[in-house]
Write an enzyme that holds these catalytic residues in place. Sequence first.
Site, PDB file in Angstrom:
ATOM      1  N   ARG A  55       0.843  -1.217   0.000  1.00  0.00           N
ATOM      2  CA  ARG A  55       0.000   0.000   0.000  1.00  0.00           C
ATOM      3  C   ARG A  55       0.873   1.260   0.000  1.00  0.00           C
ATOM      4  NH1 ARG A  55      -2.039   1.958   4.750  1.00  0.00           N
ATOM      5  NH2 ARG A  55      -2.498  -0.117   5.557  1.00  0.00           N
ATOM      6  N   TYR A 108     -13.177  19.127 -15.551  1.00  0.00           N
ATOM      7  CA  TYR A 108     -13.814  17.834 -15.812  1.00  0.00           C
ATOM      8  C   TYR A 108     -14.960  17.678 -14.793  1.00  0.00           C
ATOM      9  CZ  TYR A 108     -14.565  12.877 -14.938  1.00  0.00           C
ATOM     10  OH  TYR A 108     -15.141  11.664 -14.698  1.00  0.00           O
ATOM     11  N   ASP A 177      -4.086  20.476 -13.498  1.00  0.00           N
ATOM     12  CA  ASP A 177      -4.410  19.126 -13.979  1.00  0.00           C
ATOM     13  C   ASP A 177      -3.985  19.081 -15.450  1.00  0.00           C
ATOM     14  OD1 ASP A 177      -7.281  16.921 -13.768  1.00  0.00           O
ATOM     15  OD2 ASP A 177      -5.604  16.916 -15.176  1.00  0.00           O
ATOM     16  N   LYS A 202      -5.519   8.402 -19.278  1.00  0.00           N
ATOM     17  CA  LYS A 202      -5.699   9.009 -20.600  1.00  0.00           C
ATOM     18  C   LYS A 202      -4.449   8.862 -21.456  1.00  0.00           C
ATOM     19  CE  LYS A 202      -9.711  10.216 -18.925  1.00  0.00           C
ATOM     20  NZ  LYS A 202      -9.551   9.924 -17.483  1.00  0.00           N
TER      21      LYS A 202
HETATM   22  C1  LIG Z   1     -14.454   9.476 -18.039  1.00  0.00           C
HETATM   23  C2  LIG Z   1     -13.349  10.334 -17.532  1.00  0.00           C
HETATM   24  C3  LIG Z   1     -12.958  11.502 -18.091  1.00  0.00           C
HETATM   25  N1  LIG Z   1     -12.040  12.304 -17.472  1.00  0.00           N
HETATM   26  C4  LIG Z   1     -11.417  12.073 -16.368  1.00  0.00           C
HETATM   27  C5  LIG Z   1     -10.507  13.106 -15.846  1.00  0.00           C
HETATM   28  C6  LIG Z   1     -10.002  13.000 -14.541  1.00  0.00           C
HETATM   29  C7  LIG Z   1     -10.352  11.807 -13.646  1.00  0.00           C
HETATM   30  O1  LIG Z   1      -9.442  10.758 -13.931  1.00  0.00           O
HETATM   31  P1  LIG Z   1      -9.822   9.232 -13.622  1.00  0.00           P
HETATM   32  O2  LIG Z   1     -10.953   8.862 -14.577  1.00  0.00           O
HETATM   33  O3  LIG Z   1     -10.248   9.151 -12.184  1.00  0.00           O
HETATM   34  O4  LIG Z   1      -8.537   8.446 -13.912  1.00  0.00           O
HETATM   35  C8  LIG Z   1      -9.162  13.983 -14.061  1.00  0.00           C
HETATM   36  N2  LIG Z   1      -8.819  15.050 -14.809  1.00  0.00           N
HETATM   37  C9  LIG Z   1      -9.292  15.207 -16.065  1.00  0.00           C
HETATM   38  C10 LIG Z   1      -8.909  16.424 -16.862  1.00  0.00           C
HETATM   39  C11 LIG Z   1     -10.149  14.236 -16.624  1.00  0.00           C
HETATM   40  O5  LIG Z   1     -10.623  14.405 -17.884  1.00  0.00           O
HETATM   41  C12 LIG Z   1     -13.473  12.053 -19.376  1.00  0.00           C
HETATM   42  O6  LIG Z   1     -13.442  13.314 -19.512  1.00  0.00           O
HETATM   43  O7  LIG Z   1     -13.861  11.298 -20.300  1.00  0.00           O
END
Ligand SMILES: C/C=C(/N=C/c1c(COP(=O)(O)O)cnc(C)c1O)C(=O)O
Length: 389
Positions: A55, A108, A177, A202
């Site tokens: 962990r 997001y 971010d 991503k």
């Molecule tokens: C379905 C998810 C999408 N996005 C996510 C996302 C996250 C969140 O990241 P996790 O999905 O928790 O790895 C954090 N920061 C940004 C700029 C993001 O686009 C989407 O937009 O399609």
Amino acid sequence: MTHLRTRAVHAGQHPDPASGAIAMPITQSTAFAYGSLERGAAIFAGEAEGYRYGRYGNPTVAALEAKMADLEGAEAAVAFASGTAATAATVLALLQPGDELVFLGPLYGGTEGLLRSLGERWGLRVTDATATGLAAALSPATRMVWVEPLTNPSLQMHDLAAVAATARAHGALTVADNTFCTPCLTRPLAHGIDLVVHSMTKYLGGHGDATGGLVAGKAAHIAQIRKTGLGHIGASLAAQEAFLFLRGIKTLPLRMAAHCEGAQAVAGFLASHPAVRTVHYPGLPSHPQHALAQRQMEGGFGGMVTFELAQGERSAAASMLNALKLFAQAVSLGDVDSLACHPASTTHSFVSPEARAAAGVGEGMIRLSVGIEHPDDLVADLSQALAAR
Ligand SMILES: C/C=C(/N=C/c1c(COP(=O)(O)O)cnc(C)c1O)C(=O)O
């Protein structure tokens, strides 16, 4: 090693000393023998290096953290099970109830939803500075400013150096971010930002097959985030996922170049199509912040293209999206496969209709994650789908 393309391959890892293996071994272990009571006590006290329990850390994950710290120009980095976990760990580690977090949106939808839930249930003050501008939104309680250099989904840009200077003058930490840009196109720390967050799910993984997150920045901040995010919340990244991210990042520069080439071609095609009202792409001269994009981004303007149909209803968006053959209708982004989605009913359905309207996320908006397929094939798919409406 100077070039990012070289560091993407080699930084943070080396042939395995025991076997000579070039690919990073996957350390599929949660327990780590430390050999003696004395050494175990020293590791747990933080007085000696060493692994103690899955962990808290793992050799495969550590290589990924070292690689990403190098690419972002950070002192240290810590990996998590998702981008959302990285976001939560950063806020919970560095803020406390009563502090204020100011964000420059849009964000997001899941990130905004998380921040607002921390506001409702944990006593965090959350302020959206999108309309007022950062300086007007700051207050004596402001401790953190959150921004996406290239925003999801409307692809607005924020001037990182200006945000960093304003926040620093106020004594607030800044977090960027960097999911949409990656360190290939933008390195926020070089603009004065304090911390960088990624959804590695991503572009960094890049093949739609791994979920993970990461925070990079000063060692002292990363140590606090590591303690909260791993020790207390337990949002650890699995070794198998870390291996996939290590492999994905090796080709990140080449993939980002292909994403940018495809997105520029797609944006240019859409911009001249009669069925399209507006195209949001920082690489188009028509983008309101094209000059900032040219200053702040290098090597390309990203793989994301968002546009609005002239017919702004959901039914028009559905007709077009449902006719796509090469683009898959799916959320997420940054995959080698091209993806298309309707943010209002998916990724931004978490936020209120008022917040969506303020962020410009209308029923006619379509978001494209342009993959690395040949641009001509992608344009042909969009063309036939627009004709099918
Ligand atoms: C379905 C998810 C999408 N996005 C996510 C996302 C996250 C969140 O990241 P996790 O999905 O928790 O790895 C954090 N920061 C940004 C700029 C993001 O686009 C989407 O937009 O399609």
